[in-house]
Design a protein around this motif. Structure first.
Motif, mmCIF file in Angstrom:
data_model
loop_
_atom_site.group_PDB
_atom_site.id
_atom_site.type_symbol
_atom_site.label_atom_id
_atom_site.label_comp_id
_atom_site.label_asym_id
_atom_site.label_seq_id
_atom_site.Cartn_x
_atom_site.Cartn_y
_atom_site.Cartn_z
ATOM 1 N N ARG A 52 0.874 -1.099 0.228
ATOM 2 C CA ARG A 52 -0.120 0.035 0.087
ATOM 3 C C ARG A 52 0.834 1.284 -0.100
ATOM 4 N NH1 ARG A 52 -5.333 0.690 1.492
ATOM 5 N NH2 ARG A 52 -5.897 3.164 1.057
ATOM 6 N N TRP A 96 -5.244 -16.724 -0.805
ATOM 7 C CA TRP A 96 -6.618 -16.602 -0.163
ATOM 8 C C TRP A 96 -7.454 -17.885 -0.432
ATOM 9 C CZ3 TRP A 96 -10.315 -18.334 -3.903
ATOM 10 C CH2 TRP A 96 -9.764 -18.654 -5.126
ATOM 11 N N LEU A 123 -13.755 -9.959 -2.193
ATOM 12 C CA LEU A 123 -12.476 -9.094 -1.789
ATOM 13 C C LEU A 123 -11.360 -9.686 -1.346
ATOM 14 C CD1 LEU A 123 -14.174 -6.235 0.628
ATOM 15 C CD2 LEU A 123 -13.387 -5.973 -1.755
ATOM 16 N N ARG A 124 -11.573 -11.116 -1.327
ATOM 17 C CA ARG A 124 -10.276 -12.221 -0.794
ATOM 18 C C ARG A 124 -9.091 -12.149 -1.697
ATOM 19 N NH1 ARG A 124 -14.754 -16.255 1.653
ATOM 20 N NH2 ARG A 124 -15.617 -14.784 3.009
ATOM 21 N N GLN A 125 -9.618 -11.950 -2.879
ATOM 22 C CA GLN A 125 -8.451 -11.978 -3.863
ATOM 23 C C GLN A 125 -7.847 -10.588 -3.915
ATOM 24 O OE1 GLN A 125 -8.857 -14.312 -7.482
ATOM 25 N NE2 GLN A 125 -10.739 -15.231 -6.636
ATOM 26 N N ASP A 126 -8.301 -9.694 -3.257
ATOM 27 C CA ASP A 126 -7.407 -8.134 -3.110
ATOM 28 C C ASP A 126 -5.906 -8.478 -2.978
ATOM 29 O OD1 ASP A 126 -6.503 -5.746 -2.409
ATOM 30 O OD2 ASP A 126 -8.680 -4.786 -2.549
ATOM 31 N N PRO A 127 -5.098 -7.889 -3.578
ATOM 32 C CA PRO A 127 -3.674 -7.969 -3.198
ATOM 33 C C PRO A 127 -3.339 -7.596 -1.492
ATOM 34 C CG PRO A 127 -3.652 -7.104 -5.221
ATOM 35 C CD PRO A 127 -5.275 -7.172 -4.600
#
Length: 322
Positions: free
Chosen positions: A174, A195, A234-238
């Motif tokens: 981030r 994930w 959202l679980r595959q969000d980096p």
């Protein structure tokens, strides 16, 4: 980057059976997480503490809450670095109380000041609440190193184990995405990087080989993820699964330590190789015969001693950040 070499033969069937006997009892984390939190705090309080941590609070960016930070100073400070630590516990359990013995050990064995962040936990505070707390503390200290008691942001090292290793990697991703000041180094201990931990669908052999009967099971990891990220989309969000990141350039120099008998072993090492492929200086080290969570073991344990030998060597290396 090649896989970490093994320094001895694989663990025998007998040894595996013995290790399974010492594995944690199976729990339904969806129902039992509060019991686990209480038990962790009770265990951390025994025996009586022989250290004097210093507690601080950092106000959240929106002013809605304070983020507790516990500072541990070694008896003999041998290094100038501050280790900014994010604890494990599947984003659901663990806190600065239950990790106080481990952080005191970290301070003594590295000779560094350690600052442990008590980020908000799921399910009461699902993603991205805990990550936002970790980001807030990291941003403040990296932008104003004097707050951390160091002269330069280069002396701040991100450290995390398990879900905390996930958070450390997500903080680095981030900060780079925001083009903000980043840490120059990070230490990721058996981190959650993917994930999917279903043995039927996971791309990693360690999930199938070590996902049952050891310290951490695939069912528990999936339960933790469900509590941390209730929205499956959202679980595959980096920032949840760093292995899904398409650009890993510019990440901090990384030490990634995996545990041989951990279902997360392969995904952690895969993240290390992905960082190396992106031009990031990486050192991978697998602790043979180790179970998930070994950083909280007593000081005399072989996996913990081996890990700190590698950590100290990494801290002594000259900065190789890109």
């Amino acid at each position: 980057m090649p896989r970490p070499s093994r320094h001895r033969p694989p663990v025998s069937r007998l040894s595996r059976a013995v290790l399974r006997r010492f594995a944690a009892p199976r729990l339904n984390m969806r129902e039992d997480y509060e019991k686990v939190r209480r038990l962790q705090r009770q265990l951390a309080a025994l025996p009586a503490a022989r250290y004097r941590p210093l507690d601080r609070q950092i106000l959240a960016e929106d002013g809605s809450h304070g983020i507790p930070v516990r500072v541990f100073r070694p008896k003999e400070q041998r290094r100038r670095e501050l280790l900014l630590f994010f604890h494990g516990g599947g984003w659901v359990t663990g806190d600065i109380e239950s990790y106080t013995p481990a952080c005191a050990t970290m301070a003594e064995l590295t000779g560094c000041v350690v600052a442990s962040v008590d980020y908000r936990l799921a399910p009461e505070h699902p993603f991205p609440a805990g990550l936002e707390d970790c980001l807030r503390v990291a941003r403040l200290l990296l932008d104003d190193p004097a707050r951390a008691g160091v002269q330069d942001a280069e002396d701040i090292v991100l450290v995390g184990d398990s879900a905390g290793g996930n958070l450390a990697a997500a903080v680095s991703l981030r900060l780079r995405e925001e083009q903000a000041r980043c840490a120059s180094r990070q230490i990721l201990l058996y981190p959650v990087m993917h994930w999917d931990h279903d043995p039927q669908t996971s791309p990693f052999a360690s999930v199938r080989e070590h996902g049952q009967g050891y310290r951490l099971t695939s069912t528990e990891v999936q339960d933790y993820l469900d509590l941390y990220v209730p929205d499956p989309a959202l679980r595959q969000d980096p920032l949840v699964a760093p292995l899904m990141a398409t650009d890993l350039s510019g990440q901090p120099s990384t030490l990634l330590i995996s545990a041989e008998l951990d279902l997360l072993c392969d995904e952690g090492e895969a993240y290390g190789r992905a960082l190396a492929a992106a031009g990031v200086p990486v050192r991978l080290h697998r602790v043979d015969g180790a179970l998930h969570g070994f950083i909280t073991l007593p000081r005399f344990s072989r996996p913990l001693r081996e890990a700190y030998e590698v950590i100290n060597a990494f801290l002594d290396e000259p900065d190789r950040s890109p």
